[in-house]
Design a protein around this motif. Structure first.
Motif, PDB file in Angstrom:
ATOM      1  N   MET A 204     -14.327 -10.768  14.065  1.00 10.60           N
ATOM      2  CA  MET A 204     -13.031 -11.069  14.105  1.00 10.60           C
ATOM      3  C   MET A 204     -12.488 -10.881  12.835  1.00 10.60           C
ATOM      4  N   GLN A 205     -13.175 -11.561  11.679  1.00 12.46           N
ATOM      5  CA  GLN A 205     -12.616 -11.693  10.203  1.00 12.46           C
ATOM      6  C   GLN A 205     -12.560 -10.383   9.800  1.00 12.46           C
ATOM      7  N   TYR A 206     -13.703  -9.476   9.685  1.00 13.13           N
ATOM      8  CA  TYR A 206     -13.824  -8.354   8.999  1.00 13.13           C
ATOM      9  C   TYR A 206     -12.910  -7.304   9.838  1.00 13.13           C
ATOM     10  N   GLY A 207     -12.710  -7.547  11.144  1.00 17.36           N
ATOM     11  CA  GLY A 207     -11.579  -6.613  11.954  1.00 17.36           C
ATOM     12  C   GLY A 207     -10.320  -6.837  11.524  1.00 17.36           C
ATOM     13  N   GLY A 208     -10.149  -8.215  10.965  1.00 12.68           N
ATOM     14  CA  GLY A 208      -8.774  -8.681  10.594  1.00 12.68           C
ATOM     15  C   GLY A 208      -8.389  -8.142   9.051  1.00 12.68           C
ATOM     16  N   LEU A 209      -9.717  -8.093   8.330  1.00 11.36           N
ATOM     17  CA  LEU A 209      -9.550  -7.501   7.210  1.00 11.36           C
ATOM     18  C   LEU A 209      -9.062  -5.947   6.918  1.00 11.36           C
ATOM     19  N   GLY A 210      -9.831  -5.267   7.852  1.00  7.91           N
ATOM     20  CA  GLY A 210      -9.282  -4.042   7.853  1.00  7.91           C
ATOM     21  C   GLY A 210      -7.937  -3.709   8.135  1.00  7.91           C
ATOM     22  N   ILE A 211      -7.560  -4.380   9.179  1.00  5.76           N
ATOM     23  CA  ILE A 211      -6.270  -4.218   9.665  1.00  5.76           C
ATOM     24  C   ILE A 211      -5.204  -4.536   8.770  1.00  5.76           C
ATOM     25  N   PHE A 212      -5.369  -5.979   8.021  1.00 11.41           N
ATOM     26  CA  PHE A 212      -4.749  -6.399   7.257  1.00 11.41           C
ATOM     27  C   PHE A 212      -4.414  -5.466   5.866  1.00 11.41           C
ATOM     28  N   LEU A 213      -5.652  -4.909   5.178  1.00 16.57           N
ATOM     29  CA  LEU A 213      -5.461  -3.999   4.162  1.00 16.57           C
ATOM     30  C   LEU A 213      -4.733  -2.806   4.660  1.00 16.57           C
ATOM     31  N   LEU A 214      -4.989  -2.178   5.671  1.00 17.23           N
ATOM     32  CA  LEU A 214      -4.397  -0.954   6.053  1.00 17.23           C
ATOM     33  C   LEU A 214      -2.684  -1.245   5.964  1.00 17.23           C
ATOM     34  N   TYR A 215      -2.527  -1.919   7.232  1.00 17.83           N
ATOM     35  CA  TYR A 215      -1.096  -2.186   7.247  1.00 17.83           C
ATOM     36  C   TYR A 215      -0.097  -2.899   6.336  1.00 17.83           C
ATOM     37  N   SER A 216      -0.940  -3.845   5.447  1.00 13.55           N
ATOM     38  CA  SER A 216      -0.008  -4.421   4.482  1.00 13.55           C
ATOM     39  C   SER A 216       0.266  -3.414   3.424  1.00 13.55           C
ATOM     40  N   THR A 217      -0.660  -2.273   3.110  1.00 12.01           N
ATOM     41  CA  THR A 217      -0.385  -1.361   2.214  1.00 12.01           C
ATOM     42  C   THR A 217       0.651  -0.372   2.660  1.00 12.01           C
ATOM     43  N   PHE A 218       0.628  -0.129   3.977  1.00 12.83           N
ATOM     44  CA  PHE A 218       1.723   0.809   4.481  1.00 12.83           C
ATOM     45  C   PHE A 218       2.998  -0.084   4.588  1.00 12.83           C
ATOM     46  N   TYR A 219       3.065  -1.465   4.437  1.00 10.98           N
ATOM     47  CA  TYR A 219       4.330  -1.857   4.724  1.00 10.98           C
ATOM     48  C   TYR A 219       4.820  -2.110   3.212  1.00 10.98           C
ATOM     49  N   VAL A 220       4.176  -2.572   2.258  1.00  8.23           N
ATOM     50  CA  VAL A 220       4.699  -2.544   1.062  1.00  8.23           C
ATOM     51  C   VAL A 220       5.136  -1.196   0.256  1.00  8.23           C
ATOM     52  N   ASP A 221       4.648  -0.286   0.982  1.00 12.84           N
ATOM     53  CA  ASP A 221       4.747   1.319   0.393  1.00 12.84           C
ATOM     54  C   ASP A 221       5.982   1.740   1.013  1.00 12.84           C
ATOM     55  N   VAL A 223       7.937   0.127   3.765  1.00  7.76           N
ATOM     56  CA  VAL A 223       9.344  -0.467   3.898  1.00  7.76           C
ATOM     57  C   VAL A 223      10.024  -1.391   2.592  1.00  7.76           C
ATOM     58  N   MET A 224       8.776  -1.809   1.845  1.00  9.23           N
ATOM     59  CA  MET A 224       9.531  -2.625   0.473  1.00  9.23           C
ATOM     60  C   MET A 224       9.695  -1.599  -0.345  1.00  9.23           C
ATOM     61  N   GLY A 225       9.017  -0.387  -0.292  1.00  7.14           N
ATOM     62  CA  GLY A 225       9.408   0.685  -1.503  1.00  7.14           C
ATOM     63  C   GLY A 225       8.612   0.460  -2.549  1.00  7.14           C
ATOM     64  N   ALA A 226       7.399  -0.204  -2.676  1.00 12.85           N
ATOM     65  CA  ALA A 226       6.785  -0.263  -3.890  1.00 12.85           C
ATOM     66  C   ALA A 226       5.962   1.201  -4.286  1.00 12.85           C
ATOM     67  N   GLY A 227       5.907   1.294  -5.589  1.00 13.83           N
ATOM     68  CA  GLY A 227       5.111   2.340  -6.224  1.00 13.83           C
ATOM     69  C   GLY A 227       3.686   2.187  -6.428  1.00 13.83           C
ATOM     70  N   PRO A 228       2.879   3.163  -6.635  1.00 13.73           N
ATOM     71  CA  PRO A 228       1.415   3.165  -6.750  1.00 13.73           C
ATOM     72  C   PRO A 228       1.008   2.016  -7.525  1.00 13.73           C
ATOM     73  N   LEU A 229       1.460   1.859  -8.899  1.00 14.84           N
ATOM     74  CA  LEU A 229       1.239   0.885  -9.676  1.00 14.84           C
ATOM     75  C   LEU A 229       1.632  -0.456  -9.326  1.00 14.84           C
ATOM     76  N   GLN A 230       2.829  -0.574  -8.675  1.00 12.34           N
ATOM     77  CA  GLN A 230       3.232  -1.828  -8.235  1.00 12.34           C
ATOM     78  C   GLN A 230       2.521  -2.264  -6.993  1.00 12.34           C
ATOM     79  N   ILE A 231       2.280  -1.575  -6.154  1.00 14.40           N
ATOM     80  CA  ILE A 231       1.163  -1.718  -5.155  1.00 14.40           C
ATOM     81  C   ILE A 231      -0.171  -2.591  -5.699  1.00 14.40           C
ATOM     82  N   VAL A 232      -0.785  -1.862  -6.820  1.00 15.75           N
ATOM     83  CA  VAL A 232      -1.807  -2.572  -7.385  1.00 15.75           C
ATOM     84  C   VAL A 232      -1.700  -3.875  -7.848  1.00 15.75           C
ATOM     85  N   ALA A 233      -0.439  -4.054  -8.657  1.00 13.04           N
ATOM     86  CA  ALA A 233       0.018  -5.293  -8.915  1.00 13.04           C
ATOM     87  C   ALA A 233       0.116  -6.433  -7.959  1.00 13.04           C
ATOM     88  N   TRP A 234       0.955  -5.721  -6.974  1.00 16.84           N
ATOM     89  CA  TRP A 234       0.949  -6.741  -5.641  1.00 16.84           C
ATOM     90  C   TRP A 234      -0.344  -7.321  -4.981  1.00 16.84           C
TER      91      TRP A 234
END
Length: 330
Positions: A204-221, A223-234
């Motif tokens: 459950m935890q590793y499955g959640g990690l994969g989903i979290f990393l994938l969709y959180s990256t999509f969201y901040v990119d 929806v929130m309009g973050a650039g590549p280096l801003q995503i790194v900072a976030w």
């Protein structure tokens, strides 16, 4: 297996970097995944064999656990640099160089265990491997591709592959339980106290990690309009928090209860995606994304250390690589 796995990753990272079309890139990435699948369980087994249970072993595995957030951060850092200033190909070339350094260091420093390994007389369970891998690929394909077409689950390619995958997995259960001389998943490993519970929790935890990393990256990119280096900072809290947790954990794992720590990690993994789920449009990074990243690193880094120590302490040496393969995440 460790040296070959790292070398394999180097090879296919270079192939991904020179790929001329999407199909070649997809194949290269799929093949590259076999490298970590080989060296991650091997690394757990190697460390588990070298260090005896105690505070020193806890500290060593905490340092090993700290390499996960460190490597993750450097990965997205070079990805951001490549996307903003270079070409996407350089992400794979840089990764190949770093993996090549690991290959050389492992080649000259890791002692050979070939003679010791030969005493186990292990045979490869090819029928079980074919059934398990084929079944998982077919099921995962059906689930992930069902949302693309208009027919969804009614599309012939979806329900046929899903049913075929389920049949292959049921066949794998039969092969592993009653046919294979040395099954990939021997039944006695499930009789180790608390092993099934820990496997279920980490699934459950590793499955959640994969989903979290994938969709959180999509969201901040997107929806929130973050650039590549801003995503790194976030994503920096994942790195900093992981380093702190791994370092502190090495000094307290022999003091605090592993059960309590796993409960803390589980609660953190509930909070991390929940913050993204309830986040309104135009939300502040500090109010939602930042605490979500903190909870994510608390969840995965604590559980990663606990499970590694558990499998290298509670299981015999010949099964530690197998258990590490079941726990490894990538």
């Amino acid at each position: 297996m460790f040296v070959l796995g790292v070398g394999w990753l180097v090879l296919w990272s270079v192939v991904a970097g020179v790929a001329q079309n999407e199909l070649t890139l997809d194949i290269a990435r799929a093949c590259a995944g076999l490298g970590p699948a080989a060296f991650l369980p091997s690394s757990v087994m190697l460390l588990g064999c070298v260090y005896r249970p105690g505070p020193r072993k806890n500290l060593v595995f905490s340092v090993y656990g700290a390499c996960a957030p460190l490597g993750f951060f450097f990965g997205i850092f070079f990805a951001g640099i490549s996307a903003q200033y270079l070409s996407w190909r350089w992400y794979f070339f840089i990764g190949a160089v770093l993996a090549a350094i690991s290959f050389v260091l492992a080649w000259v420093s890791v002692p050979s265990d070939m003679e010791e390994h030969s005493t186990y007389k292990i045979k490869m369970d090819w029928p079980g491997m074919i059934c398990i891998v084929s079944g998982l690929i077919l099921v995962v394909y059906a689930i992930t591709d069902s949302s693309r077409g208009e027919l969804g689950w009614r599309a012939p390619n979806i329900y046929i592959t899903f049913c075929a995958g389920v049949i292959m997995l049921l066949l794998a259960v039969y092969v592993e339980g009653w046919v294979a001389e040395q099954p990939l998943l021997p039944s006695d490993i499930w009789r180790v106290p608390m092993f099934p519970a820990v496997v279920g929790a980490m699934f459950m935890q590793y499955g959640g990690l994969g989903i979290f990393l994938l969709y959180s990256t999509f969201y901040v990119d997107a929806v929130m309009g973050a650039g590549p280096l801003q995503i790194v900072a976030w994503f920096t809290p994942l790195f900093v928090g992981g380093m702190i947790i791994a370092t502190v954990g090495g000094f307290v794992l022999h003091i605090l209860s592993g059960t309590i720590l796993m409960l803390i990690a589980g609660v953190a993994w509930v909070i991390a995606p929940l913050l993204f789920a309830v986040m309104p449009l135009g939300a502040s990074y500090w109010a939602f994304v930042f605490p979500a990243m903190i909870m994510a690193t608390v969840g995965i880094d604590i559980s990663f250390n606990i499970t590694n120590i558990f499998i290298t302490t509670g299981l015999p040496k010949r099964q530690q690589g197998l258990a590490g393969a079941m726990y490894a995440y990538p």
